[in-house]
Design a protein around this motif. Structure first.
Motif, PDB file in Angstrom:
ATOM      1  N   ASP A  98       0.339   8.122   1.198  1.00 39.68           N
ATOM      2  CA  ASP A  98       0.560   6.909   1.971  1.00 39.68           C
ATOM      3  C   ASP A  98       0.136   7.116   3.420  1.00 39.68           C
ATOM      4  OD1 ASP A  98       1.334   4.256   2.136  1.00 39.68           O
ATOM      5  OD2 ASP A  98       3.344   4.753   2.832  1.00 39.68           O
ATOM      6  N   TYR A  99       0.286   8.325   3.925  1.00 43.43           N
ATOM      7  CA  TYR A  99      -0.194   8.651   5.267  1.00 43.43           C
ATOM      8  C   TYR A  99      -1.698   8.921   5.257  1.00 43.43           C
ATOM      9  CZ  TYR A  99       4.584   9.177   7.033  1.00 43.43           C
ATOM     10  OH  TYR A  99       5.882   8.942   7.429  1.00 43.43           O
ATOM     11  N   ASP A 102      -3.649   5.390   4.548  1.00 46.20           N
ATOM     12  CA  ASP A 102      -3.325   4.233   5.388  1.00 46.20           C
ATOM     13  C   ASP A 102      -3.731   4.560   6.822  1.00 46.20           C
ATOM     14  OD1 ASP A 102      -2.227   2.171   6.869  1.00 46.20           O
ATOM     15  OD2 ASP A 102      -0.436   2.021   5.621  1.00 46.20           O
ATOM     16  N   LYS A 105      -1.106   4.027   9.535  1.00 46.36           N
ATOM     17  CA  LYS A 105      -0.112   5.099   9.627  1.00 46.36           C
ATOM     18  C   LYS A 105      -0.694   6.350  10.268  1.00 46.36           C
ATOM     19  CE  LYS A 105       3.596   4.416   6.308  1.00 46.36           C
ATOM     20  NZ  LYS A 105       4.355   5.043   5.199  1.00 46.36           N
ATOM     21  N   ALA A 225      -9.764   7.610   2.742  1.00 45.91           N
ATOM     22  CA  ALA A 225      -9.186   6.648   3.672  1.00 45.91           C
ATOM     23  C   ALA A 225     -10.244   5.660   4.146  1.00 45.91           C
ATOM     24  CB  ALA A 225      -8.566   7.375   4.873  1.00 45.91           C
ATOM     25  N   LEU A 229     -10.190   1.573   3.587  1.00 45.70           N
ATOM     26  CA  LEU A 229     -10.309   0.655   4.718  1.00 45.70           C
ATOM     27  C   LEU A 229     -11.507  -0.264   4.563  1.00 45.70           C
ATOM     28  CD1 LEU A 229      -9.471  -0.357   7.473  1.00 45.70           C
ATOM     29  CD2 LEU A 229     -10.720   1.562   8.511  1.00 45.70           C
ATOM     30  N   GLN A 232     -10.839  -3.092   2.314  1.00 43.77           N
ATOM     31  CA  GLN A 232     -10.011  -4.111   2.962  1.00 43.77           C
ATOM     32  C   GLN A 232     -10.852  -4.973   3.904  1.00 43.77           C
ATOM     33  OE1 GLN A 232      -7.091  -1.513   4.774  1.00 43.77           O
ATOM     34  NE2 GLN A 232      -5.603  -1.927   3.157  1.00 43.77           N
TER      35      GLN A 232
END
Length: 271
Positions: A98-99, A102, A105, A225, A229, A232
């Motif tokens: 999750d780190y 994201d 984060k 990551a 991104l 998104q």
């Protein structure tokens, strides 16, 4: 000034005890740092033992101390213990990912992705150990010793993550300079635009590139990551007919042009 040098000439021998005192102070500081590091490692070890004991109690498993009365080479029948340990293992990994995946984060808690941080390095070592000791499945043939070692590893993995996470949340961006913190703030604001569904594709593209520019040299984004991104950023905007526009039912509607796709290439790569 001449009087000072005359005084210094008479008391030149004081330089030796002064140097001795300075050397002693430096040695004391080094020993203190070493003791603090040892206390931190001891705390980590004790917390890992506590976590392991909690896992044992939760799963109704009693760990043997000393020589086992059971032949450790004999396979242990599949049971719920391994499945519960798998769930605990996967939960910790998910919290870590999750780190890692994201970017918001990562910007808020950059220490969590910095392997140079001692506590993060300890967590990564614990993860490597737990992953290596994890049985293939709950039905796989495993000995009591293998289960016990995996139990210890999962306990250490859980504690190492909790300690690293707390430290990262305490540090936040304090390890950066004032100018670097401003860059992180700008990246955080630009990131909101880059993933904003109400923004145009062009606005999202520009914001995305500026986020990468602001983070350059500050935070290393993993390839995973970046892919998350970019997906998104590149999402298509819903097509809405213009207000007051009347469409002819007999004629086929003209499809609206699709927004420009985000190039799925890292901006720091050469074309």
């Amino acid at each position: 000034m001449q009087e000072f040098w005359q005084w210094a000439g008479n008391f030149w021998w004081l330089i030796f005890p002064i140097m001795g005192m300075a050397g002693g102070a430096a040695k004391a500081w080094e020993q203190g740092a070493k003791r603090r590091h040892e206390r931190r490692l001891e705390t980590l070890r004790l917390k890992a033992e506590i976590k392991t004991a909690q896992l044992e109690a939760r799963n109704g498993h009693t760990k043997r101390v000393g020589a086992s009365v059971i032949d450790t080479s004999a396979p242990v029948a599949p049971n719920a213990l391994l499945e519960r340990l798998f769930a605990e293992h996967d939960e910790i990994t998910a919290r870590w990912l999750d780190y890692e995946l994201d970017v918001a984060k990562l910007i808020a808690f950059p220490a969590m992705s910095d392997g140079r941080q001692p506590l993060v390095a300890a967590f990564l070592r614990a993860k490597k150990t737990a992953d290596a000791l994890r049985p293939v499945s709950a039905e796989a043939k495993t000995t009591e010793q293998q289960v016990s070692e995996y139990l210890d590893a999962v306990g250490a993995y859980a504690v190492a993550f909790e300690i690293a996470e707390k430290d990262a949340r305490r540090l936040r961006d304090s390890t950066f300079t004032e100018s670097e913190r401003k860059r992180l703030d700008r990246a955080q604001q630009l990131l909101k635009v880059a993933v904003d569904e109400s923004a145009t594709q062009a606005e999202r593209n520009v914001a995305y590139r500026r986020v990468r520019d602001e983070l350059e040299g500050l935070i290393l984004l993993s390839d995973e990551a970046v892919q998350v991104l970019e997906k998104q950023v590149a999402r298509e905007l819903p097509a809405h007919p213009s207000a007051g526009t009347v469409t002819d039912a007999a004629s086929p509607s003209t499809p609206e042009p699709q927004p420009e796709r985000m190039p799925l290439r890292r901006t720091d790569e050469t074309p």
